[in-house]
Design an enzyme around this catalytic site. Sequence first.
Site, PDB file in Angstrom:
ATOM      1  N   ASP A  75       4.980   3.709  -0.106  1.00 54.88           N
ATOM      2  CA  ASP A  75       4.320   4.376   0.535  1.00 54.88           C
ATOM      3  C   ASP A  75       4.349   4.506   2.295  1.00 54.88           C
ATOM      4  O   ASP A  75       5.012   6.091   1.775  1.00 54.88           O
ATOM      5  CB  ASP A  75       3.235   2.688   0.806  1.00 54.88           C
ATOM      6  CG  ASP A  75       1.832   3.413  -0.095  1.00 54.88           C
ATOM      7  OD1 ASP A  75       1.792   4.945   0.138  1.00 54.88           O
ATOM      8  OD2 ASP A  75       0.662   3.146   0.607  1.00 54.88           O
ATOM      9  N   ASP A  76       4.451   3.721   2.424  1.00 55.94           N
ATOM     10  CA  ASP A  76       4.161   4.013   3.878  1.00 55.94           C
ATOM     11  C   ASP A  76       5.623   3.198   4.652  1.00 55.94           C
ATOM     12  O   ASP A  76       5.160   2.729   5.572  1.00 55.94           O
ATOM     13  CB  ASP A  76       3.652   4.719   4.843  1.00 55.94           C
ATOM     14  CG  ASP A  76       2.601   5.602   4.354  1.00 55.94           C
ATOM     15  OD1 ASP A  76       2.844   6.262   4.609  1.00 55.94           O
ATOM     16  OD2 ASP A  76       1.648   5.034   3.663  1.00 55.94           O
ATOM     17  N   HIS A 100      -3.845   9.856  -5.777  1.00 55.35           N
ATOM     18  CA  HIS A 100      -3.837   8.522  -5.832  1.00 55.35           C
ATOM     19  C   HIS A 100      -5.147   7.747  -6.084  1.00 55.35           C
ATOM     20  O   HIS A 100      -6.453   8.794  -6.230  1.00 55.35           O
ATOM     21  CB  HIS A 100      -4.311   7.974  -3.968  1.00 55.35           C
ATOM     22  CG  HIS A 100      -2.909   7.823  -3.309  1.00 55.35           C
ATOM     23  ND1 HIS A 100      -2.056   9.079  -2.906  1.00 55.35           N
ATOM     24  CD2 HIS A 100      -2.132   7.222  -2.356  1.00 55.35           C
ATOM     25  CE1 HIS A 100      -0.299   8.648  -2.771  1.00 55.35           C
ATOM     26  NE2 HIS A 100      -1.284   7.457  -1.931  1.00 55.35           N
ATOM     27  N   GLU A 125      -6.621   2.488  -5.101  1.00 58.29           N
ATOM     28  CA  GLU A 125      -6.390   1.479  -3.762  1.00 58.29           C
ATOM     29  C   GLU A 125      -7.500   1.059  -3.721  1.00 58.29           C
ATOM     30  O   GLU A 125      -7.991  -0.846  -3.431  1.00 58.29           O
ATOM     31  CB  GLU A 125      -5.643   2.329  -3.037  1.00 58.29           C
ATOM     32  CG  GLU A 125      -4.849   1.048  -1.651  1.00 58.29           C
ATOM     33  CD  GLU A 125      -4.464   2.686  -1.135  1.00 58.29           C
ATOM     34  OE1 GLU A 125      -4.621   3.788  -1.282  1.00 58.29           O
ATOM     35  OE2 GLU A 125      -3.509   2.313  -0.012  1.00 58.29           O
ATOM     36  N   HIS A 134       6.785   6.713  -4.931  1.00 59.60           N
ATOM     37  CA  HIS A 134       6.032   6.952  -4.149  1.00 59.60           C
ATOM     38  C   HIS A 134       5.813   6.587  -2.381  1.00 59.60           C
ATOM     39  O   HIS A 134       5.776   5.491  -2.265  1.00 59.60           O
ATOM     40  CB  HIS A 134       4.333   5.812  -4.395  1.00 59.60           C
ATOM     41  CG  HIS A 134       2.974   6.241  -4.307  1.00 59.60           C
ATOM     42  ND1 HIS A 134       2.235   5.732  -4.257  1.00 59.60           N
ATOM     43  CD2 HIS A 134       2.938   5.759  -2.517  1.00 59.60           C
ATOM     44  CE1 HIS A 134       0.773   5.298  -3.860  1.00 59.60           C
ATOM     45  NE2 HIS A 134       1.699   5.931  -2.551  1.00 59.60           N
ATOM     46  N   HIS A 139       5.640   8.306   0.978  1.00 58.25           N
ATOM     47  CA  HIS A 139       4.952  10.473   2.169  1.00 58.25           C
ATOM     48  C   HIS A 139       6.194   9.763   3.025  1.00 58.25           C
ATOM     49  O   HIS A 139       6.308   8.833   3.979  1.00 58.25           O
ATOM     50  CB  HIS A 139       3.600   9.349   2.556  1.00 58.25           C
ATOM     51  CG  HIS A 139       2.163   9.277   1.852  1.00 58.25           C
ATOM     52  ND1 HIS A 139       1.655   9.876   1.054  1.00 58.25           N
ATOM     53  CD2 HIS A 139       2.256   8.118   1.095  1.00 58.25           C
ATOM     54  CE1 HIS A 139       1.427   9.283   0.246  1.00 58.25           C
ATOM     55  NE2 HIS A 139       1.058   7.788   0.075  1.00 58.25           N
TER      56      HIS A 139
HETATM   57 ZN   LIG Z   1       0.120   6.195  -0.756  1.00 55.83          ZN
END
Ligand SMILES: [Zn+2]
Length: 339
Positions: free
Chosen positions: A281-282, A200, A203, A20, A22
Site C-alpha cells: 500500500d503506502d 479499491h 477497505e 498494491h 502507491h
Molecule cells: Zn491502496
Amino acid sequence: MALDAARTRLIRLLPKVELHLHIEGTLEPEMMFSLAAKHGIALPYASVEAVRAAYAFHDLQSFLDLYYAGCDVLRDRSDFYALAMAYFARAHADGVVHAELFFDPQSHTARGIELGVVIGGLRDAMGDAERRYGITSGLILCFLRHLSEEDALATLAAALPFRSELVGVGLDSGERGNPPSKFTRVFAEARAAGLHLVAHAGEEGPAAYITEALDLLHAERIDHGVRCDEDPALVDRLVRENIALTVCPLSNLKLCVVKDLRDHNLARLLRRGVAITLHSDDPAYFGGYIGENYRAAAEALDLTAAELIQLAANAARASFLPLPGTVSKLSSLGTTDPQ
Ligand SMILES: [Zn+2]
C-alpha cells in the site's frame, strides 16, 4: 507465535509480485526533507523524527491529509525518478520480481505538474530498475475518488496520449461516500481504450462497494476488499470467479481497519479459497514494505509455508504482465503441496 527460521527464510526467498503499491506512498521522510530543501519548500515539520511522529493515523482520511501534503515536494522529472528508484532498491532487497505501481496524477496536475513529467520520471526509473535489478513493472493510473467523475474523465483524456506507458487504471483515496458507481463512465472509457481495470473497494466502504466495482466498473482485481465477508454470497462469488483481493495487512492495522493483526480475516479468506495476495500500500507511512507485510501476517496468523507460497503464487497469477519464467514457477508452487 514468533516466526521460525524456516518460514523467515522462505519469506525472504519467495519471488514476490507487488500489485498494491502507491508510488507516492513510498516517499520516506528523509527524501521528503531533501526534496523540500532542493525546491526551497518549508515543511510543517522540524525534523524527520517529527514527520514519523505524525504517522499516528486514526482512519484513512487522517493519513490522506498527510499523504497529499507530502506529494508537494515532488516537482520535476528527476524527483519522480528518485522516488521510484528508491522504491525499486527496497523492492529488490525484498525479492520483488514484478511490480504494478499505482500513481495519482490528479495529486500532481492539480499543483501544476504536467502529466508527462510524472510519467516520464517514473518510466525512466522503471527502465533502470529492469536493467539494474531485473524487476519488470507496469503503471496503473488511479483516479482520486473524492474528486468528481468529470475530473477523472479529464484526467483519462489527458493520459491517453501516454496510453502505451500504462497497463491499467484504478480508483483510490477516501472510500466512504464515494462509491464505485460514481465512476462508471470513466471506467467504461478506460476499458474501451484496452486498459486493465482495478479498484479499491471494501477497505472502509461496505461489501456492496466490492460488488459495484465488479459489476459496474468491471474491475479485474479488488484492492483491499477485506469487508467482503460481510456478504457470504460475495465471498462465494470471489472464490468462483477467482477474483484477487490485494490485501495490505500493515496498512489495515495502521489505519485501524483492524485493531490487531491477529483479528485479520486474510487467513480465513485464503483458507476459504479466495485469491488473497499480500502487498504494502503506502509503505513509507505504514511501517513496512512487502517483505514486512508477509512477516507480520505470517506471525500474527500463523500462516504455513504452503500458505505463504500460495499468497505469492496468487499475486503472480493476478498480475497483468505475465513473466513466463516467474509466473509458471510460482504457479506450479502454488498448486502443489510443498510439505
Ligand atoms: Zn491502496
